[in-house]
Design a protein around this motif. Structure first.
Motif, PDB file in Angstrom:
ATOM      1  N   ALA A   9      -7.790   1.789  13.038  1.00 25.03           N
ATOM      2  CA  ALA A   9      -6.625   1.860  12.155  1.00 25.03           C
ATOM      3  C   ALA A   9      -7.073   2.019  10.704  1.00 25.03           C
ATOM      4  CB  ALA A   9      -5.761   0.607  12.314  1.00 25.03           C
ATOM      5  N   TRP A  10      -8.043   1.214  10.288  1.00 27.27           N
ATOM      6  CA  TRP A  10      -8.489   1.296   8.898  1.00 27.27           C
ATOM      7  C   TRP A  10      -9.308   2.550   8.619  1.00 27.27           C
ATOM      8  CZ3 TRP A  10      -5.945  -0.746   5.270  1.00 27.27           C
ATOM      9  CH2 TRP A  10      -5.205  -1.897   5.513  1.00 27.27           C
ATOM     10  N   THR A  58       2.459   4.649   8.769  1.00 25.72           N
ATOM     11  CA  THR A  58       3.609   4.751   9.666  1.00 25.72           C
ATOM     12  C   THR A  58       3.162   5.175  11.055  1.00 25.72           C
ATOM     13  OG1 THR A  58       5.088   5.301   7.829  1.00 25.72           O
ATOM     14  CG2 THR A  58       5.836   5.883  10.031  1.00 25.72           C
ATOM     15  N   GLY A  59       2.261   6.149  11.131  1.00 27.01           N
ATOM     16  CA  GLY A  59       1.739   6.588  12.428  1.00 27.01           C
ATOM     17  C   GLY A  59       0.955   5.503  13.128  1.00 27.01           C
ATOM     18  N   ILE A  60       0.145   4.793  12.372  1.00 22.57           N
ATOM     19  CA  ILE A  60      -0.645   3.690  12.951  1.00 22.57           C
ATOM     20  C   ILE A  60       0.285   2.606  13.488  1.00 22.57           C
ATOM     21  CG2 ILE A  60      -2.220   1.794  12.368  1.00 22.57           C
ATOM     22  CD1 ILE A  60      -3.542   3.806  10.358  1.00 22.57           C
ATOM     23  N   LEU A  61       1.252   2.223  12.682  1.00 23.57           N
ATOM     24  CA  LEU A  61       2.179   1.171  13.107  1.00 23.57           C
ATOM     25  C   LEU A  61       3.022   1.619  14.297  1.00 23.57           C
ATOM     26  CD1 LEU A  61       3.174  -0.094   9.561  1.00 23.57           C
ATOM     27  CD2 LEU A  61       1.748  -1.298  11.238  1.00 23.57           C
ATOM     28  N   CYS A 119       4.547   3.162  -4.883  1.00 23.37           N
ATOM     29  CA  CYS A 119       4.971   1.810  -4.477  1.00 23.37           C
ATOM     30  C   CYS A 119       5.095   1.714  -2.964  1.00 23.37           C
ATOM     31  CB  CYS A 119       6.308   1.463  -5.131  1.00 23.37           C
ATOM     32  SG  CYS A 119       6.204   1.236  -6.913  1.00 23.37           S
ATOM     33  N   ARG A 120       5.668   2.733  -2.338  1.00 17.95           N
ATOM     34  CA  ARG A 120       5.818   2.736  -0.883  1.00 17.95           C
ATOM     35  C   ARG A 120       4.450   2.693  -0.200  1.00 17.95           C
ATOM     36  NH1 ARG A 120       8.824   7.511   2.330  1.00 17.95           N
ATOM     37  NH2 ARG A 120       9.982   7.487   0.380  1.00 17.95           N
ATOM     38  N   GLY A 121       3.503   3.459  -0.721  1.00 14.26           N
ATOM     39  CA  GLY A 121       2.159   3.439  -0.159  1.00 14.26           C
ATOM     40  C   GLY A 121       1.548   2.053  -0.212  1.00 14.26           C
ATOM     41  N   LEU A 122       1.725   1.370  -1.335  1.00 11.55           N
ATOM     42  CA  LEU A 122       1.197   0.005  -1.461  1.00 11.55           C
ATOM     43  C   LEU A 122       1.895  -0.948  -0.486  1.00 11.55           C
ATOM     44  CD1 LEU A 122       0.833  -0.206  -5.342  1.00 11.55           C
ATOM     45  CD2 LEU A 122      -0.998   0.006  -3.641  1.00 11.55           C
ATOM     46  N   LEU A 182       0.124  -2.982   6.749  1.00 10.32           N
ATOM     47  CA  LEU A 182      -1.028  -2.743   7.618  1.00 10.32           C
ATOM     48  C   LEU A 182      -1.969  -3.945   7.601  1.00 10.32           C
ATOM     49  CD1 LEU A 182      -1.487  -0.242   9.342  1.00 10.32           C
ATOM     50  CD2 LEU A 182      -3.018   0.612   7.575  1.00 10.32           C
ATOM     51  N   CYS A 183      -2.183  -4.530   6.434  1.00 10.22           N
ATOM     52  CA  CYS A 183      -3.014  -5.740   6.332  1.00 10.22           C
ATOM     53  C   CYS A 183      -2.411  -6.875   7.145  1.00 10.22           C
ATOM     54  CB  CYS A 183      -3.153  -6.179   4.877  1.00 10.22           C
ATOM     55  SG  CYS A 183      -4.248  -5.163   3.903  1.00 10.22           S
TER      56      CYS A 183
END
Length: 181
Positions: A38-39, A98-101, A147-150, A156-157
């Motif tokens: 994922a990371w 989003t894809g990972i989640l 902001c959305r990316g953060l 994800l964290c």
């Protein structure tokens, strides 16, 4: 939007691949591998989107010349594409996360984050920036995408806490290598 869409297409491709890869790892019960991949995928997405942002910055005059013959439109388009170029890395973070989640089965939080970010931040900020013309509105959009990316990186964290995965992996043996098949 047409020119900008060229920059974020690779991010959506990486997100689609991430959904499949992470889904396979989750299905196989390989928690440590899931977190690691994922990371790695997230970093790859941010890197690719950073390169696309740099390309967007440098190629925006040429892209706008292809899309319009009007010098005023070309100039304005170049300005807003260069503003947007600064959002590409974090937009990539959001797209890929989003894809990972999704691969992990988490679709509620990405939806909530996107709704809150779009309706709670982008639209009010863009409305407030209309006095600065189109560049002001695009600045608001770029700000919201960062902001959305953060927010997605934070999610994800929270989705892959290292200590919880390490403790659950000590009680569960992962299949590794071709011998495990």
């Amino acid at each position: 939007i047409t020119a900008e869409s060229l920059a974020y297409m690779p991010g959506f491709g990486i997100a689609s691949a991430a959904s499949a890869i992470i889904g396979q790892c989750v299905g196989a019960g390989r928690k440590t591998l899931t977190r690691s991949l994922a990371w790695r995928i997230e970093l790859a997405g941010i890197t690719v989107m950073s390169v696309m942002g740099a390309a967007l910055w440098f190629l925006s005059p040429a892209l706008m010349q292809l899309l319009s013959v009007d010098p005023a439109v070309q100039d304005l388009g170049t300005r807003v594409l260069r503003i947007e170029a600064f959002a590409e890395p974090m937009y990539g973070a959001a797209i890929v996360a989003t894809g990972i989640l999704r691969g992990k089965g988490d679709t509620l939080w990405p939806t909530i984050i996107s709704l809150v970010s779009n309706w709670g931040l982008r639209i009010p900020f863009a409305a407030a920036m209309t006095g600065y013309g189109l560049p002001g509105v695009w600045f608001a959009m770029a700000f919201e995408l960062n902001c959305r990316g953060l927010l997605f990186l934070f999610r994800l964290c929270r989705s892959f806490p290292k200590d919880r995965i390490a403790s659950s992996d000590s009680t569960q043996t992962e299949n590794t290598g071709p011998a495990a098949a």
